[in-house]
Design a protein around this motif. Structure first.
Motif, short mmCIF file in Angstrom:
data_model
loop_
_atom_site.label_atom_id
_atom_site.label_comp_id
_atom_site.label_asym_id
_atom_site.label_seq_id
_atom_site.Cartn_x
_atom_site.Cartn_y
_atom_site.Cartn_z
N MET A 144 75.55 8.54 32.81
CA MET A 144 73.97 9.10 32.18
C MET A 144 72.57 7.95 31.72
O MET A 144 71.87 8.12 31.18
CB MET A 144 73.74 10.30 32.01
N THR B 137 69.21 14.73 29.36
CA THR B 137 70.08 14.47 29.46
C THR B 137 71.28 14.40 28.64
O THR B 137 71.00 13.85 27.65
CB THR B 137 69.93 13.00 30.93
N LEU C 177 68.93 15.80 33.95
CA LEU C 177 69.56 15.23 34.89
C LEU C 177 71.27 15.94 33.86
O LEU C 177 71.76 15.73 32.60
CB LEU C 177 69.04 14.71 34.76
#
Lengths: 213, 77
Positions: free
Chosen positions: A100, A136, A95
């Protein structure tokens, strides 16, 4: 994106084959909807009608994962780019975006939850099990490095003071990293105690080895 | 938004998405979300030892943190 095409042919099979050729897919990769079965007519002249089919690429694990995650991020008001690679029954998802940290959560808790829910959605009603991995900002890799260092440092301390050390509760994935890091260290032994979600790894002096010596 | 998020997650997990409903009770600093699913889908949103329910709550809570709210997810029979 799922590809789809409508084709005609003398027979249903001809129409399907034409569609497969255009899509560049095999029969098992598509769903076929017969719009019109067609009719050869009398002597192939009077009242003959071509067969018409709609051939659509089957929904893949990747499609399912992408749809599920993008729905979630939309409702969370997060602008996230989802990159997915599929290899040997493993969906490797990364991602990208701002904020994040929200998707990682405390000690990767939110990332683990997303990964678990995505694997449920991807594998729902499927025979073959597909493993889902979500990362991520290299969180998982960095966390693994941290855990390997922690394991080695604590093993040294266990040997120095000749006393077992119990670690903080960890999820199965993180516990496995501790176990495998110290697997080849003959001086210490590791095991887990307690029940999920409070299961913890214990690092102890390998007493069996002491007796052997 | 939190209500819709919970709906999306629940609908993706169950066999009867049409039977999923979420009731939102909004307080000043907290939100209570009541999730209802078909009886035979209860296991699909709770899981063994509540593992699925816990994952759902974790994701919804992450979204709530963004809105500076406290959220409570209740799964109703």
């Amino acid at each position: 994106m799922r590809k789809s095409v409508e084709k005609t042919g003398k027979t249903v099979n001809d129409a399907i084959n034409a569609a497969l050729l255009e899509l560049g897919l095999k029969r098992e990769q598509v769903d076929v909807y017969v719009i019109d079965e067609g009719n050869r007519g009398l002597f192939g002249i009077i009242g003959s009608k071509v067969a018409r089919v709609r051939v659509t690429q089957k929904e893949t694990s990747e499609d399912r994962a992408r749809e599920f995650l993008s729905n979630i991020f939309e409702k969370m008001n997060l602008d996230v780019t989802i990159k997915i690679e599929e290899k040997d029954n493993l969906l490797h998802i990364v991602l990208f975006g701002e904020n994040m940290g929200i998707l990682i959560g405390r000690r990767g808790e939110t990332l683990d939850a997303l990964q678990y829910l995505t694997s449920l959605v991807v594998n729902r009603g499927e025979n073959e099990y597909v493993r889902v991995y979500i990362d991520t900002e290299n969180y998982r890799m960095k966390r693994e490095e941290t855990l390997v260092k922690l394991a080695n440092r604590l093993a040294d301390r266990v040997l120095k003071y000749r006393r077992s050390i119990t670690l903080e509760p960890m999820n199965p994935y993180e516990r496995r990293i501790i176990h495998s890091t110290l697997q080849n260290n003959k001086m210490v032994t590791t095991y887990s105690i307690g029940e999920e979600p409070n299961r913890k790894v214990v690092i102890a002096v390998n007493s069996r080895r002491r007796v052997e010596m | 938004m939190l209500k819709e998020l919970l709906e999306v997650i629940a609908k993706s997990l169950v066999d009867h998405p049409m039977d999923v409903s979420v009731n939102e009770i909004e307080g000043e600093q907290s939100v209570i979300l009541e999730l209802r699913v078909a009886q035979e889908d209860m296991g699909k949103v709770i899981g063994k030892q509540g593992r699925i329910a816990k994952a759902i709550r974790t994701v919804v809570k992450a979204a709530a943190t963004r809105e500076n709210k406290r959220v409570i997810v209740e799964i109703l029979q």
